[in-house]
Design a protein around this motif. Structure first.
Motif, PDB file in Angstrom:
ATOM      1  N   PHE A  25      28.701  55.569  70.212  1.00  0.00           N
ATOM      2  CA  PHE A  25      29.928  56.135  69.621  1.00  0.00           C
ATOM      3  C   PHE A  25      29.626  57.546  69.148  1.00  0.00           C
ATOM      4  O   PHE A  25      28.463  57.884  68.892  1.00  0.00           O
ATOM      5  CB  PHE A  25      30.455  55.251  68.479  1.00  0.00           C
ATOM      6  CG  PHE A  25      29.548  55.151  67.301  1.00  0.00           C
ATOM      7  CD1 PHE A  25      28.424  54.330  67.325  1.00  0.00           C
ATOM      8  CD2 PHE A  25      29.797  55.874  66.141  1.00  0.00           C
ATOM      9  CE1 PHE A  25      27.571  54.261  66.231  1.00  0.00           C
ATOM     10  CE2 PHE A  25      28.960  55.793  65.035  1.00  0.00           C
ATOM     11  CZ  PHE A  25      27.833  54.982  65.093  1.00  0.00           C
TER      12      PHE A  25
ATOM     13  N   THR B 108      34.173  54.629  70.438  1.00  0.00           N
ATOM     14  CA  THR B 108      35.104  55.348  69.556  1.00  0.00           C
ATOM     15  C   THR B 108      34.548  56.740  69.218  1.00  0.00           C
ATOM     16  O   THR B 108      33.359  57.010  69.414  1.00  0.00           O
ATOM     17  CB  THR B 108      35.335  54.587  68.234  1.00  0.00           C
ATOM     18  OG1 THR B 108      34.098  54.520  67.522  1.00  0.00           O
ATOM     19  CG2 THR B 108      35.863  53.191  68.491  1.00  0.00           C
ATOM     20  N   THR B 109      35.428  57.599  68.694  1.00  0.00           N
ATOM     21  CA  THR B 109      35.004  58.945  68.260  1.00  0.00           C
ATOM     22  C   THR B 109      35.534  59.215  66.850  1.00  0.00           C
ATOM     23  O   THR B 109      36.451  60.019  66.665  1.00  0.00           O
ATOM     24  CB  THR B 109      35.540  60.018  69.217  1.00  0.00           C
ATOM     25  OG1 THR B 109      36.965  59.843  69.320  1.00  0.00           O
ATOM     26  CG2 THR B 109      34.916  59.926  70.579  1.00  0.00           C
ATOM     27  N   PRO B 110      34.980  58.527  65.855  1.00  0.00           N
ATOM     28  CA  PRO B 110      35.448  58.774  64.488  1.00  0.00           C
ATOM     29  C   PRO B 110      35.156  60.219  64.058  1.00  0.00           C
ATOM     30  O   PRO B 110      34.147  60.783  64.482  1.00  0.00           O
ATOM     31  CB  PRO B 110      34.640  57.779  63.636  1.00  0.00           C
ATOM     32  CG  PRO B 110      33.466  57.406  64.456  1.00  0.00           C
ATOM     33  CD  PRO B 110      33.860  57.568  65.891  1.00  0.00           C
TER      34      PRO B 110
ATOM     35  N   GLN C  61      43.661  54.359  65.020  1.00  0.00           N
ATOM     36  CA  GLN C  61      42.410  55.005  65.411  1.00  0.00           C
ATOM     37  C   GLN C  61      41.496  55.098  64.198  1.00  0.00           C
ATOM     38  O   GLN C  61      41.963  55.385  63.087  1.00  0.00           O
ATOM     39  CB  GLN C  61      42.685  56.408  65.924  1.00  0.00           C
ATOM     40  CG  GLN C  61      43.281  56.429  67.321  1.00  0.00           C
ATOM     41  CD  GLN C  61      42.981  57.734  68.032  1.00  0.00           C
ATOM     42  OE1 GLN C  61      43.018  58.773  67.390  1.00  0.00           O
ATOM     43  NE2 GLN C  61      42.685  57.666  69.315  1.00  0.00           N
ATOM     44  N   ILE C  62      40.209  54.883  64.420  1.00  0.00           N
ATOM     45  CA  ILE C  62      39.257  54.992  63.314  1.00  0.00           C
ATOM     46  C   ILE C  62      38.915  56.465  63.092  1.00  0.00           C
ATOM     47  O   ILE C  62      38.405  57.126  63.992  1.00  0.00           O
ATOM     48  CB  ILE C  62      37.974  54.194  63.617  1.00  0.00           C
ATOM     49  CG1 ILE C  62      38.295  52.701  63.701  1.00  0.00           C
ATOM     50  CG2 ILE C  62      36.919  54.450  62.550  1.00  0.00           C
ATOM     51  CD1 ILE C  62      37.099  51.824  64.007  1.00  0.00           C
TER      52      ILE C  62
ATOM     53  N   LEU D  82      31.756  49.928  66.769  1.00  0.00           N
ATOM     54  CA  LEU D  82      32.401  51.227  67.016  1.00  0.00           C
ATOM     55  C   LEU D  82      32.212  51.743  68.437  1.00  0.00           C
ATOM     56  O   LEU D  82      32.667  52.849  68.752  1.00  0.00           O
ATOM     57  CB  LEU D  82      31.838  52.277  66.042  1.00  0.00           C
ATOM     58  CG  LEU D  82      31.959  51.974  64.558  1.00  0.00           C
ATOM     59  CD1 LEU D  82      31.197  53.012  63.733  1.00  0.00           C
ATOM     60  CD2 LEU D  82      33.422  51.961  64.126  1.00  0.00           C
TER      61      LEU D  82
END
Lengths: 225, 320
Positions: B209, B181-183, B160-161, B178
């Motif tokens: 994102f 995604t949920t950085p 995971q990022i 991205l």
């Protein structure tokens, strides 16, 4: 520097304030407001402003610059000074030690923060103290000389213009320029420099001449091949 | 434990990641006057990698100063080739690195993501890694300018990022990389003013994102108007925590004029501060706990103090 500090008056009219404190009248504002209990408590306290805006560190080699005035509270019964927000209490007879105690308190907390060793309590204290410290100036004063590369753009008797490796140009004069006096226009050099709080060079040392710019940049472009 | 220090280097970017084996991984260095140089000079550190997202002086200007510190051992410098070899700045900033490379004192290598991300570091058990996810060779050669080919580097934990360093990359690139995604942590990009912020697709790209925290490294006195209010407010309104290293006049003109910091994170974390500017947060630290990045213990105090500013852009959601 340290001696001069120790001999200088630390607090405005310290002696007079200490010995007259007990005779001072009750604070009128509190009495008027009818806060009798508070006033009774307050009459035993008197506040002063610490008269200096810098504290010597490392034997006076550098100073810790204060950006807000430090308040001292004197308990006129016990004759103990409390440094507001700093968690320091000192007997009035030891008030000359205050600069050293303040500097030591900062160093204690700063060292703990460097080692990631602040406790919950010391973290709270450090936040309060951080509001008093000009940490940028401390960082600048403490910084060792740094390596830098440059090229002489023009060279005169008292003034040299150099272009640093990032393309920024700087005009160096007099004593600051003197270490570069042997260099001529077009010379590339490396040096170790000290910067001031304006990020200007204040001292140049350990100068070496550099070869012409490398033609090896193909290494970079093909290193991954 | 892995720890990320987001440095206050005034107008520039620099992050120092402490790897589990105590080696350091630097992403960008800040400019020639970067305080990270003084901090590194005071410790015997082993540097695994210095990765430069691109070669503007505010991201790479301190490279020679770091490379020549006698107390450091540096394994690798990784960089983008983002401009002509004949560019004098390119030559001058990297000449020192080239000489060190020629003397076999460090490896000098390009950042180039292929079909798969380029692994820059990986933990022994392979659960954590730092990878370059952009640019590919083609993207690099076709880029219009240095900012558009900025490397995008990411911290992966169990695939995971968690953190993204996009340098000055445009939001369209980040969206493509991205989306969905949920950085936890996003840097900038471009000091809080993405270079395509006026493009019609900017909001859609930004919305694709959802970072939890955005850290913006910006100088109080920058002449570019960074960070862009519309970007900070956009992120704030969607529940993201936005933190700027330094306070700008857009948030509180008086405090900047009077040089009143909000909180000096550089001091509180035992780092060093740049010579210029008024701190909003200063430096900030994130620690990896389990699979989550947790902000440092000064986070709440800063959020509390920010509310006292005249017009804090990052608090936009609470105004509405």
């Amino acid at each position: 520097m340290t001696l001069a500090y120790a001999n200088a008056p630390l607090i405005s009219e310290t002696a007079a304030a200490v010995f007259n404190a007990a005779e001072r009248p009750r604070l009128a504002s509190n009495a008027e407001l009818g806060h009798l209990k508070l006033a009774t408590a307050l009459e035993h306290w008197h506040e002063f402003i610490f008269d200096h805006n810098r504290l010597p560190l490392e034997g006076g080699r550098i100073n810790l610059h204060l950006q807000s005035p430090i308040k001292l509270r004197l308990d006129t019964i016990s004759f103990i000074f409390e440094v507001v927000d700093w968690g320091i209490k000192v007997d009035v007879s030891q008030v000359a030690e205050l600069p050293a105690l303040l500097a030591r308190r900062f160093l204690e907390l700063f060292s703990a923060s460097e080692n990631d060793a602040l406790t919950t309590e010391s973290r709270t204290a450090y936040i309060r103290i951080s509001d008093y410290i000009n940490f940028s100036q401390f960082s600048v004063d403490r910084a060792p000389a740094r390596y830098i590369e440059g090229e002489v753009i023009s060279s005169g008797k008292t003034e040299i213009i150099v272009e640093w490796h990032d393309g920024k140009r700087e005009r160096l004069r007099d004593n600051i320029a003197r270490p570069l006096s042997e260099l001529i226009k077009g010379d590339r050099f490396s040096a170790w420099v000290k910067l001031n709080s304006e990020n200007h060079v204040t001292n140049i040392e350990r100068i070496s001449l550099l070869p012409p710019l490398s033609e090896q940049h193909n290494i970079v472009t093909h290193a991954a091949d | 434990m892995l720890q990320i220090d987001c440095w206050d280097v005034a107008q520039g970017d620099c992050s120092v990641i402490r790897l589990p084996d105590e080696k350091l991984f630097l992403i960008d260095t800040g400019d020639r006057t970067s305080p990270v140089v003084s901090w590194l000079a005071e410790r015997r550190a082993r540097i695994h990698t210095i990765a430069l997202t691109h070669n503007d002086s505010d991201h790479a200007g301190a490279l020679p100063s770091i490379l020549m510190l006698p107390n450091l051992s540096i394994e690798t410098v990784r960089m983008i080739v983002d401009r002509s070899h004949d560019s004098p700045i390119f030559k001058k900033i990297f000449d020192c690195a080239l000489r060190q490379h020629a003397l076999h004192r460090l490896n000098l290598d390009r950042i180039e993501a292929g079909a798969k991300p380029m692994v820059l570091w990986e933990s022994d058990d392979r659960s954590m890694s730092i990878k370059a996810i952009y640019p590919s060779f083609v993207a690099n050669t076709q880029a219009k300018n240095a900012n558009s080919t900025s490397a995008v580097i990411a911290l992966f934990v169990t695939d995971q990022i968690l953190a993204v360093w996009p340098g000055d990359a445009p939001m369209s690139v980040l969206s493509a990389l991205l989306s969905g995604t949920t950085p936890t942590l996003l840097f900038g990009p471009h000091h809080g003013a993405p270079i395509d912020k006026k493009h019609s697709t900017f909001i859609a790209n930004s919305d694709s994102f959802e970072p939890n925290h955005v850290f913006i490294s910006v100088a109080s006195a920058n002449p570019y108007g960074h960070p862009a209010p519309e970007y900070v407010k956009f992120q704030g309104n969607r529940g993201c925590t936005v933190t700027c290293s330094q306070l700008t006049r857009q948030c509180d003109r008086n405090r900047v004029a009077n040089k009143q910091s909000v909180l000096d994170g550089s001091m509180l974390l035992g780092l060093r501060a740049p010579a210029n500017g008024v701190r909003c947060r200063g430096a900030m630290r994130f620690k990896l706990q389990g699979n989550a990045l947790i902000p440092d213990e000064f986070f709440e105090e800063h959020r509390k103090r920010v509310k006292m500013l005249q017009r804090p852009m990052c608090q936009a959601n609470e105004e509405n």
